[in-house]
Write a protein that holds these residues in place. Structure first.
Motif, PDB file in Angstrom:
ATOM      1  N   SER A  23       0.819  -1.217   0.000  1.00  0.00           N
ATOM      2  CA  SER A  23       0.000   0.000   0.000  1.00  0.00           C
ATOM      3  C   SER A  23       0.853   1.268   0.000  1.00  0.00           C
ATOM      4  O   SER A  23       0.459   2.292  -0.574  1.00  0.00           O
ATOM      5  N   VAL A  24       2.039   1.215   0.616  1.00  0.00           N
ATOM      6  CA  VAL A  24       2.892   2.401   0.679  1.00  0.00           C
ATOM      7  C   VAL A  24       3.403   2.814  -0.696  1.00  0.00           C
ATOM      8  O   VAL A  24       3.832   3.948  -0.893  1.00  0.00           O
ATOM      9  N   LEU A  25       3.359   1.928  -1.656  1.00  0.00           N
ATOM     10  CA  LEU A  25       3.875   2.235  -2.989  1.00  0.00           C
ATOM     11  C   LEU A  25       2.907   3.068  -3.822  1.00  0.00           C
ATOM     12  O   LEU A  25       3.279   3.597  -4.864  1.00  0.00           O
ATOM     13  N   LEU A  26       1.661   3.188  -3.368  1.00  0.00           N
ATOM     14  CA  LEU A  26       0.639   3.899  -4.129  1.00  0.00           C
ATOM     15  C   LEU A  26       0.856   5.410  -4.084  1.00  0.00           C
ATOM     16  O   LEU A  26       1.079   5.986  -3.018  1.00  0.00           O
ATOM     17  N   ASP A  27       0.761   6.041  -5.239  1.00  0.00           N
ATOM     18  CA  ASP A  27       0.814   7.503  -5.334  1.00  0.00           C
ATOM     19  C   ASP A  27      -0.565   8.096  -5.061  1.00  0.00           C
ATOM     20  O   ASP A  27      -1.593   7.425  -5.196  1.00  0.00           O
ATOM     21  N   ASP A  28      -0.570   9.373  -4.710  1.00  0.00           N
ATOM     22  CA  ASP A  28      -1.834  10.099  -4.567  1.00  0.00           C
ATOM     23  C   ASP A  28      -2.523  10.227  -5.924  1.00  0.00           C
ATOM     24  O   ASP A  28      -1.865  10.460  -6.952  1.00  0.00           O
ATOM     25  N   THR A  29      -3.833  10.091  -5.913  1.00  0.00           N
ATOM     26  CA  THR A  29      -4.651  10.355  -7.105  1.00  0.00           C
ATOM     27  C   THR A  29      -5.859  11.180  -6.673  1.00  0.00           C
ATOM     28  O   THR A  29      -6.018  11.502  -5.491  1.00  0.00           O
ATOM     29  N   ILE A  30      -6.725  11.483  -7.608  1.00  0.00           N
ATOM     30  CA  ILE A  30      -7.930  12.251  -7.282  1.00  0.00           C
ATOM     31  C   ILE A  30      -8.811  11.485  -6.312  1.00  0.00           C
ATOM     32  O   ILE A  30      -9.451  12.071  -5.433  1.00  0.00           O
ATOM     33  N   GLU A  35       0.100   6.945   1.224  1.00  0.00           N
ATOM     34  CA  GLU A  35       0.747   6.998   2.534  1.00  0.00           C
ATOM     35  C   GLU A  35       2.132   7.633   2.494  1.00  0.00           C
ATOM     36  O   GLU A  35       2.757   7.844   3.535  1.00  0.00           O
ATOM     37  N   LYS A  36       2.606   7.945   1.302  1.00  0.00           N
ATOM     38  CA  LYS A  36       3.971   8.448   1.181  1.00  0.00           C
ATOM     39  C   LYS A  36       4.152   9.782   1.880  1.00  0.00           C
ATOM     40  O   LYS A  36       5.253  10.099   2.361  1.00  0.00           O
ATOM     41  N   SER A  37       3.090  10.595   1.951  1.00  0.00           N
ATOM     42  CA  SER A  37       3.198  11.920   2.561  1.00  0.00           C
ATOM     43  C   SER A  37       2.802  11.929   4.030  1.00  0.00           C
ATOM     44  O   SER A  37       2.777  12.983   4.660  1.00  0.00           O
ATOM     45  N   LYS A  98      -5.734  -2.526  -2.766  1.00  0.00           N
ATOM     46  CA  LYS A  98      -6.382  -1.571  -3.660  1.00  0.00           C
ATOM     47  C   LYS A  98      -6.701  -0.267  -2.939  1.00  0.00           C
ATOM     48  O   LYS A  98      -7.307   0.633  -3.510  1.00  0.00           O
ATOM     49  N   THR A  99      -6.273  -0.181  -1.698  1.00  0.00           N
ATOM     50  CA  THR A  99      -6.501   1.019  -0.897  1.00  0.00           C
ATOM     51  C   THR A  99      -5.218   1.381  -0.162  1.00  0.00           C
ATOM     52  O   THR A  99      -4.266   0.598  -0.099  1.00  0.00           O
ATOM     53  N   ALA A 100      -5.215   2.564   0.412  1.00  0.00           N
ATOM     54  CA  ALA A 100      -4.133   3.003   1.301  1.00  0.00           C
ATOM     55  C   ALA A 100      -4.788   3.782   2.436  1.00  0.00           C
ATOM     56  O   ALA A 100      -5.950   4.173   2.339  1.00  0.00           O
ATOM     57  N   SER A 101      -4.064   4.019   3.502  1.00  0.00           N
ATOM     58  CA  SER A 101      -4.636   4.769   4.614  1.00  0.00           C
ATOM     59  C   SER A 101      -3.619   5.762   5.156  1.00  0.00           C
ATOM     60  O   SER A 101      -2.742   5.401   5.948  1.00  0.00           O
ATOM     61  N   ARG A 265       2.483   1.916  -8.501  1.00  0.00           N
ATOM     62  CA  ARG A 265       2.056   3.243  -8.039  1.00  0.00           C
ATOM     63  C   ARG A 265       0.547   3.471  -8.109  1.00  0.00           C
ATOM     64  O   ARG A 265       0.042   4.414  -7.492  1.00  0.00           O
ATOM     65  N   PHE A 266      -0.149   2.621  -8.836  1.00  0.00           N
ATOM     66  CA  PHE A 266      -1.578   2.848  -9.055  1.00  0.00           C
ATOM     67  C   PHE A 266      -2.338   1.543  -9.026  1.00  0.00           C
ATOM     68  O   PHE A 266      -1.830   0.497  -9.462  1.00  0.00           O
TER      69      PHE A 266
END
Length: 269
Positions: A23-30, A35-37, A98-101, A265-266
């Motif tokens: 999950s930490v690998l996911l970038d921000d999207t709309i 979680e990277k930030s 498929k999610t991040a928190s 990332r997505f």
């Protein structure tokens, strides 16, 4: 070295609240905040492009089969071996979340200023023992920390030698310095996976408060004994680290079912 720091410390650090699910690998999207930030992660984790490169190669040869979570877990093991650490057999077949928190990353991940009891609680919540916590913290034998995360400690403690503290203070002044200046968490053998991290704690020279607490806190009776054991017995540390990495890597995210992402990332569309 960025590859190693991301691989070992990301898998150790970011499995703590949701599972070893990438999950930490996911970038921000709309529609998704990654979680990277999150405070424990921002400006701390590096080398995501290395995982991207591995994923791209795997996808070109074997599309839709190997998850990003498995790639991260394998990279953690292989990177450990490459710098002198132990090897271990691991379960494969993880799914990517498929999610991040962002919220859970902020609340459930250990932070450098934290005391021993909150950190133990966070590990126990995931079914990891105090022994697992102390052994997995040994991953700090590799990697660096930012001045922002150790400044308070080096100006508010007297357990370490003056020469050690003076060296750190020279590059990390109490005010006006660069928060992004880094120092190795193991100042003896920073590029070798060994047990010197624990020996440093015996001298009171743990760079992060959360590390030193394992030996110095009066509440850490069990953790102190484990630090002593691993400081004097590298084979015991290697054996337990391997076991604890397996235990941690087996924590899965049962919330969203998961998938094998095409890009780390997505989520898939």
């Amino acid at each position: 070295m960025l590859h190693l720091q991301l691989s070992i410390n990301t898998c150790v650090k970011l499995v703590i609240f949701q599972g070893c699910d990438g999950s930490v690998l996911l970038d921000d999207t709309i529609t998704l905040q990654g979680e990277k930030s999150a405070t424990p992660n921002v400006d701390s984790l590096k080398g995501f492009e290395i995982i991207d490169s591995i994923k791209n190669k795997v996808e070109s040869d074997c599309p839709g089969v190997v998850s990003c979570a498995d790639i991260l877990a394998i990279a953690a093991r292989d990177s450990t071996v490459l710098v002198g650490g132990p090897d271990w057999e691991m379960y494969l077949g993880r799914k990517d979340s498929k999610t991040a928190s962002y919220e859970l990353a902020n609340s459930n991940l250990p932070v450098p200023s934290e005391g021993i009891l909150p950190i133990i609680t966070k590990f126990l919540y995931q079914g990891l023992s105090v022994t697992d916590m102390v052994a997995l913290s040994g991953s700090h034998t590799i990697g660096v920390a930012r001045c922002q995360n150790y400044r308070a400690r080096i100006y508010d403690q007297s357990t370490a030698s003056e020469s050690y503290l003076n060296d750190l203070r020279a590059s990390c002044p109490a005010a006006g310095g660069d928060d992004d200046t880094v120092a190795p968490m193991d100042n003896v053998t920073p590029n070798l996976f060994d047990n010197s991290y624990y020996q440093i704690l015996l001298r009171g020279e743990g760079l992060l408060n959360s590390d030193q607490e394992m030996y110095s806190s009066f509440l850490g009776v069990q953790t102190k004994q484990l630090v002593l054991q691993y400081a004097h017995d590298p084979l015991a540390f290697f054996h337990q680290f391997a076991q604890s990495m397996v235990a941690m890597g087996n924590i899965t995210n049962a919330v969203d079912g998961g998938e094998v992402r095409r890009s780390c990332r997505f989520v898939n569309t």
